[in-house]
Design a protein around this motif. Structure first.
Motif, PDB file in Angstrom:
ATOM      1  N   TYR A   1       0.877  -1.175   0.000  1.00 20.71           N
ATOM      2  CA  TYR A   1       0.000   0.000   0.000  1.00 20.71           C
ATOM      3  C   TYR A   1       0.915   1.226   0.000  1.00 20.71           C
ATOM      4  CZ  TYR A   1      -3.839   2.960   1.975  1.00 20.71           C
ATOM      5  OH  TYR A   1      -4.800   3.922   2.231  1.00 20.71           O
ATOM      6  N   PRO A   2       1.252   1.725  -1.195  1.00 18.39           N
ATOM      7  CA  PRO A   2       2.195   2.849  -1.267  1.00 18.39           C
ATOM      8  C   PRO A   2       1.709   4.014  -0.400  1.00 18.39           C
ATOM      9  CG  PRO A   2       1.733   1.993  -3.463  1.00 18.39           C
ATOM     10  CD  PRO A   2       0.762   1.333  -2.518  1.00 18.39           C
ATOM     11  N   GLY A   3       2.597   4.576   0.345  1.00 12.80           N
ATOM     12  CA  GLY A   3       2.218   5.672   1.241  1.00 12.80           C
ATOM     13  C   GLY A   3       2.069   5.148   2.656  1.00 12.80           C
ATOM     14  N   MET A   4       1.103   4.230   2.843  1.00  8.18           N
ATOM     15  CA  MET A   4       0.915   3.670   4.188  1.00  8.18           C
ATOM     16  C   MET A   4       2.100   2.788   4.566  1.00  8.18           C
ATOM     17  SD  MET A   4      -2.170   1.464   5.894  1.00  8.18           S
ATOM     18  CE  MET A   4      -1.908   0.653   7.483  1.00  8.18           C
ATOM     19  N   THR A   5       2.658   2.070   3.594  1.00  8.13           N
ATOM     20  CA  THR A   5       3.779   1.171   3.896  1.00  8.13           C
ATOM     21  C   THR A   5       4.937   1.943   4.507  1.00  8.13           C
ATOM     22  OG1 THR A   5       3.150  -0.091   1.953  1.00  8.13           O
ATOM     23  CG2 THR A   5       5.272  -0.604   2.922  1.00  8.13           C
ATOM     24  N   GLU A   6       5.333   3.024   3.847  1.00  2.71           N
ATOM     25  CA  GLU A   6       6.462   3.817   4.323  1.00  2.71           C
ATOM     26  C   GLU A   6       6.163   4.387   5.715  1.00  2.71           C
ATOM     27  OE1 GLU A   6       5.066   3.958   1.376  1.00  2.71           O
ATOM     28  OE2 GLU A   6       6.639   3.682  -0.131  1.00  2.71           O
ATOM     29  N   LYS A   7       4.916   4.877   5.867  1.00  3.46           N
ATOM     30  CA  LYS A   7       4.508   5.462   7.148  1.00  3.46           C
ATOM     31  C   LYS A   7       4.558   4.419   8.264  1.00  3.46           C
ATOM     32  CE  LYS A   7       0.963   8.494   6.189  1.00  3.46           C
ATOM     33  NZ  LYS A   7      -0.441   8.910   6.293  1.00  3.46           N
ATOM     34  N   ALA A   8       4.014   3.220   7.975  1.00 10.83           N
ATOM     35  CA  ALA A   8       3.968   2.164   8.992  1.00 10.83           C
ATOM     36  C   ALA A   8       5.377   1.737   9.380  1.00 10.83           C
ATOM     37  CB  ALA A   8       3.163   0.974   8.469  1.00 10.83           C
ATOM     38  N   LEU A   9       6.260   1.597   8.396  1.00 13.36           N
ATOM     39  CA  LEU A   9       7.639   1.178   8.695  1.00 13.36           C
ATOM     40  C   LEU A   9       8.363   2.252   9.511  1.00 13.36           C
ATOM     41  CD1 LEU A   9       8.695  -0.496   5.311  1.00 13.36           C
ATOM     42  CD2 LEU A   9       8.054  -1.631   7.442  1.00 13.36           C
ATOM     43  N   GLN A  10       8.132   3.527   9.165  1.00 15.40           N
ATOM     44  CA  GLN A  10       8.739   4.628   9.936  1.00 15.40           C
ATOM     45  C   GLN A  10       8.269   4.584  11.386  1.00 15.40           C
ATOM     46  OE1 GLN A  10      10.917   6.921   9.129  1.00 15.40           O
ATOM     47  NE2 GLN A  10      10.953   7.095   6.905  1.00 15.40           N
ATOM     48  N   GLN A  11       6.945   4.328  11.568  1.00 15.94           N
ATOM     49  CA  GLN A  11       6.393   4.275  12.924  1.00 15.94           C
ATOM     50  C   GLN A  11       7.012   3.124  13.718  1.00 15.94           C
ATOM     51  OE1 GLN A  11       2.163   3.960  12.427  1.00 15.94           O
ATOM     52  NE2 GLN A  11       1.894   6.152  12.047  1.00 15.94           N
ATOM     53  N   ILE A  12       7.119   1.961  13.068  1.00 12.22           N
ATOM     54  CA  ILE A  12       7.660   0.783  13.749  1.00 12.22           C
ATOM     55  C   ILE A  12       9.120   1.032  14.141  1.00 12.22           C
ATOM     56  CG2 ILE A  12       8.274  -1.653  13.424  1.00 12.22           C
ATOM     57  CD1 ILE A  12       5.749  -1.791  11.540  1.00 12.22           C
ATOM     58  N   ALA A  13       9.878   1.623  13.221  1.00 17.29           N
ATOM     59  CA  ALA A  13      11.287   1.919  13.509  1.00 17.29           C
ATOM     60  C   ALA A  13      11.405   2.957  14.622  1.00 17.29           C
ATOM     61  CB  ALA A  13      11.992   2.400  12.236  1.00 17.29           C
ATOM     62  N   ALA A  14      10.502   3.957  14.613  1.00 13.75           N
ATOM     63  CA  ALA A  14      10.534   4.994  15.656  1.00 13.75           C
ATOM     64  C   ALA A  14      10.203   4.394  17.020  1.00 13.75           C
ATOM     65  CB  ALA A  14       9.558   6.117  15.311  1.00 13.75           C
ATOM     66  N   GLN A  15       9.251   3.445  17.027  1.00 18.88           N
ATOM     67  CA  GLN A  15       8.901   2.775  18.293  1.00 18.88           C
ATOM     68  C   GLN A  15      10.102   1.993  18.832  1.00 18.88           C
ATOM     69  OE1 GLN A  15       5.499   0.405  17.232  1.00 18.88           O
ATOM     70  NE2 GLN A  15       4.252   2.225  16.855  1.00 18.88           N
ATOM     71  N   ALA A  16      10.827   1.336  17.941  1.00 20.96           N
ATOM     72  CA  ALA A  16      12.011   0.573  18.368  1.00 20.96           C
ATOM     73  C   ALA A  16      13.066   1.526  18.943  1.00 20.96           C
ATOM     74  CB  ALA A  16      12.573  -0.227  17.192  1.00 20.96           C
ATOM     75  N   CYS A  17      13.227   2.677  18.287  1.00 18.60           N
ATOM     76  CA  CYS A  17      14.233   3.654  18.758  1.00 18.60           C
ATOM     77  C   CYS A  17      13.841   4.245  20.106  1.00 18.60           C
ATOM     78  CB  CYS A  17      14.411   4.783  17.744  1.00 18.60           C
ATOM     79  SG  CYS A  17      15.238   4.233  16.250  1.00 18.60           S
ATOM     80  N   ALA A  18      12.524   4.341  20.352  1.00 17.24           N
ATOM     81  CA  ALA A  18      12.062   4.899  21.620  1.00 17.24           C
ATOM     82  C   ALA A  18      12.269   3.886  22.751  1.00 17.24           C
ATOM     83  CB  ALA A  18      10.589   5.285  21.513  1.00 17.24           C
ATOM     84  N   ARG A  19      12.238   2.613  22.400  1.00 15.23           N
ATOM     85  CA  ARG A  19      12.255   1.561  23.406  1.00 15.23           C
ATOM     86  C   ARG A  19      13.670   1.098  23.763  1.00 15.23           C
ATOM     87  NH1 ARG A  19       7.756  -3.010  23.869  1.00 15.23           N
ATOM     88  NH2 ARG A  19       8.860  -4.263  25.386  1.00 15.23           N
ATOM     89  N   TRP A  20      14.546   1.091  22.768  1.00 13.01           N
ATOM     90  CA  TRP A  20      15.931   0.678  23.010  1.00 13.01           C
ATOM     91  C   TRP A  20      16.856   1.825  22.639  1.00 13.01           C
ATOM     92  CZ3 TRP A  20      12.341  -2.773  20.963  1.00 13.01           C
ATOM     93  CH2 TRP A  20      12.112  -3.936  21.727  1.00 13.01           C
ATOM     94  N   GLU A  21      18.019   1.841  23.251  1.00 12.52           N
ATOM     95  CA  GLU A  21      18.991   2.880  22.898  1.00 12.52           C
ATOM     96  C   GLU A  21      19.739   2.444  21.658  1.00 12.52           C
ATOM     97  OE1 GLU A  21      21.560   4.784  25.678  1.00 12.52           O
ATOM     98  OE2 GLU A  21      20.079   4.501  27.289  1.00 12.52           O
ATOM     99  N   LEU A  22      19.222   2.832  20.507  1.00 13.25           N
ATOM    100  CA  LEU A  22      19.830   2.432  19.243  1.00 13.25           C
ATOM    101  C   LEU A  22      20.571   3.616  18.653  1.00 13.25           C
ATOM    102  CD1 LEU A  22      16.733   0.555  17.777  1.00 13.25           C
ATOM    103  CD2 LEU A  22      18.668  -0.436  19.023  1.00 13.25           C
ATOM    104  N   THR A  23      21.705   3.341  18.035  1.00 15.69           N
ATOM    105  CA  THR A  23      22.394   4.441  17.357  1.00 15.69           C
ATOM    106  C   THR A  23      21.867   4.577  15.925  1.00 15.69           C
ATOM    107  OG1 THR A  23      24.190   2.942  16.790  1.00 15.69           O
ATOM    108  CG2 THR A  23      24.485   4.280  18.757  1.00 15.69           C
ATOM    109  N   ASP A  24      21.271   3.495  15.387  1.00 19.34           N
ATOM    110  CA  ASP A  24      20.680   3.586  14.039  1.00 19.34           C
ATOM    111  C   ASP A  24      19.831   2.345  13.762  1.00 19.34           C
ATOM    112  OD1 ASP A  24      20.099   4.757  11.634  1.00 19.34           O
ATOM    113  OD2 ASP A  24      22.070   4.434  10.731  1.00 19.34           O
ATOM    114  N   THR A  25      18.894   2.490  12.817  1.00 19.27           N
ATOM    115  CA  THR A  25      18.124   1.339  12.327  1.00 19.27           C
ATOM    116  C   THR A  25      17.973   1.464  10.819  1.00 19.27           C
ATOM    117  OG1 THR A  25      16.006   2.471  12.550  1.00 19.27           O
ATOM    118  CG2 THR A  25      16.680   1.101  14.404  1.00 19.27           C
ATOM    119  N   LEU A  26      17.834   0.323  10.173  1.00 21.81           N
ATOM    120  CA  LEU A  26      17.605   0.295   8.722  1.00 21.81           C
ATOM    121  C   LEU A  26      16.564  -0.771   8.419  1.00 21.81           C
ATOM    122  CD1 LEU A  26      18.430   0.785   5.667  1.00 21.81           C
ATOM    123  CD2 LEU A  26      20.157  -0.989   6.011  1.00 21.81           C
ATOM    124  N   VAL A  27      15.579  -0.413   7.603  1.00 25.73           N
ATOM    125  CA  VAL A  27      14.603  -1.400   7.120  1.00 25.73           C
ATOM    126  C   VAL A  27      14.518  -1.266   5.604  1.00 25.73           C
ATOM    127  CG1 VAL A  27      12.195  -2.174   7.153  1.00 25.73           C
ATOM    128  CG2 VAL A  27      13.219  -1.226   9.240  1.00 25.73           C
TER     129      VAL A  27
END
Lengths: 148, 81
Positions: free
Chosen positions: A52-78
């Motif tokens: 689903y173009p548009g929602m896919t990018e948004k959902a992945l950004q949200q998931i990555a942001a949640q991971a960054c909020a939960r763990w001390e990450l220096t970077d993530t890539l999906v």
């Protein structure tokens, strides 16, 4: 934090090296790659991935942001592909970088668990005889989210 | 509003996207209107437990209000990864 949705193949080695080189201060880099499996034992010729173009990018950004909020990450890539893939092709990868390995491992698993059930991708298996089946979501994948 | 369909929902209804003029207040009411149109919609929406809905690209529930929503999408449970 980088998220890419693309129909072209990616070079896992090059992506992993670039990610590790750019993850300043990280003592741990974890990567995971998903590969197209031939669930029909030799009968599957193509796996078609719709998204689903548009929602896919948004959902992945949200998931990555949640991971960054939960763990001390220096970077993530999906990176996640869509379109027509063949058995053995790499579908997607995640990479996480952290000071210590526990955070990097856990965040990579978290990204995978959420990506499977909350990012709008759908897989269709096309068999050699022309028959096509949408891959059904597994209850175990939904259940996996409860551990977080 | 724009209504989008993905995966087997798109295949059953026979189109990826359409413009729908509706007075439906909730997603469930919109589904009722669509189902009343013809058999293709009835087939696609026969089992709501097998469907998910997104409003303006965010996952939502079937009783969610449509006020101000520009894009509704219906699709099966996601199978990424």
């Amino acid at each position: 934090m980088q998220v890419r949705v693309q129909d072209t193949p990616f070079d896992f080695g090059a992506e992993a090296n670039r990610f590790a080189a750019g993850a300043g201060g990280a003592g741990a880099v974890v990567t995971f790659t998903g590969v197209v499996r031939d669930a029909a034992a030799g009968a599957m010729t193509v796996m078609e991935i719709e998204h689903y173009p548009g929602m896919t990018e948004k959902a992945l950004q949200q998931i990555a942001a949640q991971a960054c909020a939960r763990w001390e990450l220096t970077d993530t890539l999906v990176i996640h592909r869509y379109g027509r893939l063949q058995p053995g092709d790499q579908i997607m990868m995640v990479a996480t970088a952290a000071r210590h390995r526990v955070a990097a491992f856990e965040a990579a698993e978290y990204l995978m668990d959420y990506l499977k059930s909350r990012a709008p991708f759908w897989k269709k298996e096309i068999l050699a005889d022309g028959a096509a089946d949408w891959v059904a979501a597994k209850e175990a994948d939904e259940d996996a989210l409860t551990r977080w | 509003m724009d209504v989008l369909y993905f995966a087997w929902v798109r295949e059953r209804i026979g189109l990826p996207k359409e413009r729908v003029e509706t007075t439906a207040v909730t997603v469930a009411e919109l589904i009722e209107e669509l189902v009343a149109r013809d058999d293709r919609y009835a087939a696609a929406f026969a089992d709501l437990s097998a469907l998910r809905v997104a409003l303006d690209q965010e996952l939502a529930e079937f009783d969610a209000p449509l006020l101000g929503v520009r894009e509704v999408a219906f699709f099966p449970p996601m199978t990424g990864g």
